[in-house]
Each structure stands twice: as structure tokens, then as C-alpha cells.
Design a protein around this motif. Sequence first.
Motif, mmCIF file in Angstrom:
data_model
loop_
_atom_site.group_PDB
_atom_site.id
_atom_site.type_symbol
_atom_site.label_atom_id
_atom_site.label_comp_id
_atom_site.label_asym_id
_atom_site.label_seq_id
_atom_site.Cartn_x
_atom_site.Cartn_y
_atom_site.Cartn_z
ATOM 1 N N ASN A 262 0.683 -1.296 -0.110
ATOM 2 C CA ASN A 262 0.035 0.090 -0.091
ATOM 3 C C ASN A 262 0.897 1.353 0.019
ATOM 4 O OD1 ASN A 262 -2.494 -1.386 0.153
ATOM 5 N ND2 ASN A 262 -2.111 -1.668 2.506
ATOM 6 N N MET A 263 2.213 1.189 -0.240
ATOM 7 C CA MET A 263 2.814 2.492 -0.092
ATOM 8 C C MET A 263 2.913 3.099 -1.368
ATOM 9 S SD MET A 263 7.051 1.253 -0.906
ATOM 10 C CE MET A 263 7.501 1.102 -2.296
ATOM 11 N N GLN A 264 2.922 4.464 -0.827
ATOM 12 C CA GLN A 264 3.053 5.479 -2.296
ATOM 13 C C GLN A 264 4.488 5.777 -2.619
ATOM 14 O OE1 GLN A 264 0.567 7.501 -4.181
ATOM 15 N NE2 GLN A 264 2.475 7.910 -5.276
ATOM 16 N N LEU A 265 4.753 5.578 -3.785
ATOM 17 C CA LEU A 265 6.061 5.858 -4.144
ATOM 18 C C LEU A 265 6.145 7.085 -4.858
ATOM 19 C CD1 LEU A 265 8.854 4.766 -4.766
ATOM 20 C CD2 LEU A 265 8.268 3.380 -6.654
ATOM 21 N N ILE A 266 6.992 8.052 -4.156
ATOM 22 C CA ILE A 266 7.423 9.604 -4.927
ATOM 23 C C ILE A 266 8.818 9.472 -5.314
ATOM 24 C CG2 ILE A 266 7.316 11.652 -4.358
ATOM 25 C CD1 ILE A 266 5.197 11.220 -2.211
ATOM 26 N N VAL A 267 8.895 9.828 -6.733
ATOM 27 C CA VAL A 267 10.020 9.814 -7.392
ATOM 28 C C VAL A 267 10.333 11.392 -7.795
ATOM 29 C CG1 VAL A 267 11.962 9.331 -9.088
ATOM 30 C CG2 VAL A 267 10.469 7.558 -8.123
ATOM 31 N N PHE A 268 11.470 11.982 -7.083
ATOM 32 C CA PHE A 268 11.676 13.239 -7.426
ATOM 33 C C PHE A 268 12.790 13.552 -8.682
ATOM 34 C CE2 PHE A 268 10.571 13.392 -2.956
ATOM 35 C CZ PHE A 268 9.496 14.469 -3.024
ATOM 36 N N GLU A 269 12.118 14.671 -9.609
ATOM 37 C CA GLU A 269 13.144 14.971 -10.590
ATOM 38 C C GLU A 269 14.328 15.667 -9.737
ATOM 39 O OE1 GLU A 269 10.563 17.425 -13.130
ATOM 40 O OE2 GLU A 269 10.231 15.749 -14.323
ATOM 41 N N PRO A 270 15.566 15.735 -10.458
ATOM 42 C CA PRO A 270 15.694 15.562 -11.988
ATOM 43 C C PRO A 270 15.826 13.996 -12.190
ATOM 44 C CG PRO A 270 17.840 16.184 -10.923
ATOM 45 C CD PRO A 270 16.575 16.581 -9.928
ATOM 46 N N LEU A 271 15.406 13.596 -13.368
ATOM 47 C CA LEU A 271 15.440 12.184 -13.753
ATOM 48 C C LEU A 271 16.013 12.188 -15.196
ATOM 49 C CD1 LEU A 271 14.575 9.405 -12.856
ATOM 50 C CD2 LEU A 271 12.359 9.745 -14.138
ATOM 51 N N MET A 272 17.320 11.706 -15.191
ATOM 52 C CA MET A 272 17.997 11.665 -16.675
ATOM 53 C C MET A 272 17.243 10.984 -17.401
ATOM 54 S SD MET A 272 20.596 13.408 -15.332
ATOM 55 C CE MET A 272 21.573 13.739 -14.205
ATOM 56 N N ASP A 273 17.461 11.377 -18.835
ATOM 57 C CA ASP A 273 16.610 11.004 -19.781
ATOM 58 C C ASP A 273 16.887 9.379 -20.290
ATOM 59 O OD1 ASP A 273 15.607 13.543 -20.491
ATOM 60 O OD2 ASP A 273 17.120 14.115 -22.031
ATOM 61 N N ASP A 274 17.875 8.942 -19.799
ATOM 62 C CA ASP A 274 18.249 7.472 -20.092
ATOM 63 C C ASP A 274 17.803 6.347 -18.942
ATOM 64 O OD1 ASP A 274 20.107 8.425 -18.178
ATOM 65 O OD2 ASP A 274 21.697 7.218 -18.781
ATOM 66 N N ILE A 275 17.343 7.130 -18.001
ATOM 67 C CA ILE A 275 16.690 6.378 -16.831
ATOM 68 C C ILE A 275 15.362 5.939 -17.220
ATOM 69 C CG2 ILE A 275 16.125 6.528 -14.381
ATOM 70 C CD1 ILE A 275 18.416 8.283 -13.795
ATOM 71 N N LYS A 276 14.512 6.872 -17.633
ATOM 72 C CA LYS A 276 13.063 6.464 -17.987
ATOM 73 C C LYS A 276 12.784 4.991 -18.756
ATOM 74 C CE LYS A 276 11.195 11.271 -17.495
ATOM 75 N NZ LYS A 276 10.527 12.243 -18.241
ATOM 76 N N PRO A 277 13.619 5.012 -20.047
ATOM 77 C CA PRO A 277 13.254 3.844 -20.683
ATOM 78 C C PRO A 277 13.872 2.711 -19.954
ATOM 79 C CG PRO A 277 15.212 5.308 -21.674
ATOM 80 C CD PRO A 277 14.297 6.108 -20.747
ATOM 81 N N THR A 278 15.080 2.900 -19.133
ATOM 82 C CA THR A 278 15.601 1.636 -18.304
ATOM 83 C C THR A 278 14.559 1.073 -17.274
ATOM 84 O OG1 THR A 278 17.708 2.725 -18.708
ATOM 85 C CG2 THR A 278 17.486 0.967 -16.972
ATOM 86 N N LEU A 279 13.837 1.886 -16.588
ATOM 87 C CA LEU A 279 12.767 1.658 -15.765
ATOM 88 C C LEU A 279 11.778 1.016 -16.328
ATOM 89 C CD1 LEU A 279 12.963 4.488 -13.308
ATOM 90 C CD2 LEU A 279 13.975 2.520 -12.882
ATOM 91 N N GLU A 280 11.216 1.482 -17.560
ATOM 92 C CA GLU A 280 10.433 0.951 -18.265
ATOM 93 C C GLU A 280 10.478 -0.496 -18.781
ATOM 94 O OE1 GLU A 280 9.589 3.815 -21.329
ATOM 95 O OE2 GLU A 280 8.359 5.209 -20.028
#
Length: 327
Positions: A262-280
Motif C-alpha cells: 500500500n505504499m505510495q512511491l514518490i520519485v523527485f526530478e531530476p530524472l536523467m533521460d536515459d533512466i526512464k526507458p531503463t525503468l520501463e
Amino acid sequence: MLRDPNNLHARNVPAKHIDRSLQNKERSLERRKILKAGVAASMTPLLSMFTSVQTSQANPFPRRIVCLDYGSATTLLALGFPPVGVVAAQHWDYWVGEPTLPPSVADIGQDLVINLEAISRLNPDLILMTPYTASHKPVLEKIAPIEIIPLFDGKKQPLQASREITENLGVLLGLEKEAETYLKAFNAKLAKARDLVSQRKYPSLTLLNFMDGRHARVYGANSLYQNVMDEVGLTNAWTGETNYWGFQTIGLERLALTATENMQLIVFEPLMDDIKPTLENSPLWKRLPAIQNDRFVLMPPVLMFGMLPSAERFLSLVLAHLESRYS
């Protein structure tokens, strides 16, 4: 904070630039002696020496201030008194977001690679720094008096330290009323948030800043974020150990092992461009309960090593999301 190797280091700045600036300053020898005595111990409390300075000067309050950290700069802005220079001004929006940095504030290089020539040209009355940048003190005190702000010094929690520093800066700058007004408003916002949280059943929160596609900083004890959560009654899902700064760097596998349903996950920017596709494309990330249950949000940047304006921004962003999602 990002570092720029093109900025001038102390050994590369001709002495004549500093000498010329010093010749233009109209400080008495008595004031210099008092200030140097006060900054001899880098961890002394803010304003330990300024009472005698203020009573001996026709214009006792510093008016041209350079900040070697974002936290003190945001505090000056909150008091309506912007600095003349700040480290990494060009990256302000990337790490701080709000308050807005006026275009008049000069960039003085990076935190560990400062531009001495740029600082000297600003002809400051005072330079503010934290223990993290205290190695610059021997060189910079030749340009202007130094105050080392005791934030994240291991003696007090950052939120309480920030309150005291704000009050002391008000005394130092002759802005006691402004500081008092700001502190009252800040504490009133915390009290209002505390009342709201007590009436809700918000989930526990996990707060992250990603370093790369596999590692993130998770914030807990000793962090500014945790201090704010404690004051208003929010629960941190991360109860593991943290370092001096209030975070621990963990891998996705550690996050997967400790994540609750039930936890809420909060990620703060900055998020480098190459991180998003890696996580996906990461099976670990996609299997996290927060991702599968639509309990994940990417938020604008909040200065994790900041002071009261950053605490205020953190609370505002988090509560706005929780209200929109869970009220």
C-alpha cells in the motif's frame, strides 16, 4: 550538484584580481579582526560574532551576499533579500525549482570549483557557506568575511537548524521582522497540514531520487523530508538506516524486497533521460506493488539538502498529490 571543470580554481586566478578588489573595500581593520576571530572555528554557531560588529559600523548590515549553497540562497529569497551571487546558478531550476532565482543573481561556478574572479568582481560584504564547502574559507576570507552555516553538521536535525539559521540571518541582515513573519507563516502551514493529515488515512511514502537506472537515494532519518513528515504526521515506509545526509543509496532489488503493498512511491526530478526507458524495461521496477497498483508519481525537483523554503515546497507538492489521489 553538477561541477564544471571550466570554472577557475583558486590556483589559476591571478592575485592581482583579488588585490584590486580588496583595495576597493572600505572595511576598517577593527571589523576585519572581529570577523576573522569569529570564523576561526568553522563550526561555531551562526552570528557568534556579529553583535560587536553591528554596533561599530555606520552601515552595520551586509548588503552584498554571495552564497556557496542553494539552501542559504533560498532563505535569503524568502526574506526578500536575494544574494548577488550563488554557486551553479545555471542549474538552479534543475535542482531547486522554487523559489525562482532572479536573473540578476550571478553564477559563481560550482560548489567545489568556484570562480574566484567572478566572486571578487561582485565585491561582496559577506560570503555564506556550509561545512561541505568550508575548504574554500582560507581563500575566500581574503575577499570578504565568511559565515559557515551549521546545516547538516550532525548536531541538530536539518529542519530545526534551518529555523535557527533563518532567525539568525534576520538578525545579521537587519531583517528581524521579515524573518519573524516568515517563520510564523511557515509554522502556521505546518500546523494546518498537521490538522489535515490527522483527518486523512494517507498511505506510507517512499521518497526517491534516481542516480541511474538501477540505483536510487531513498530518504529517511536525518533528512529534511523526514523532519517535515514527522512534524505533520506523515509516515515514511523506509525505516532502514541512512547516512549523515539522511539518505541511503539502494539498488532496485533492495527496493523490491522492502516495498509494501500500500505504499505510495514518490520519485523527485531530476530524472536523467536515459533512466526512464531503463525503468520501463526493468522487470524489477514493473513488479513493484506501487507500479502495479498505480501508486507512483514523478514530482518536480525539491532541494533535498535545502532549508525552510525547500521544506515548504516538499510539503506543498506531497500534500497536493495525496489530496488529489486519496482524499
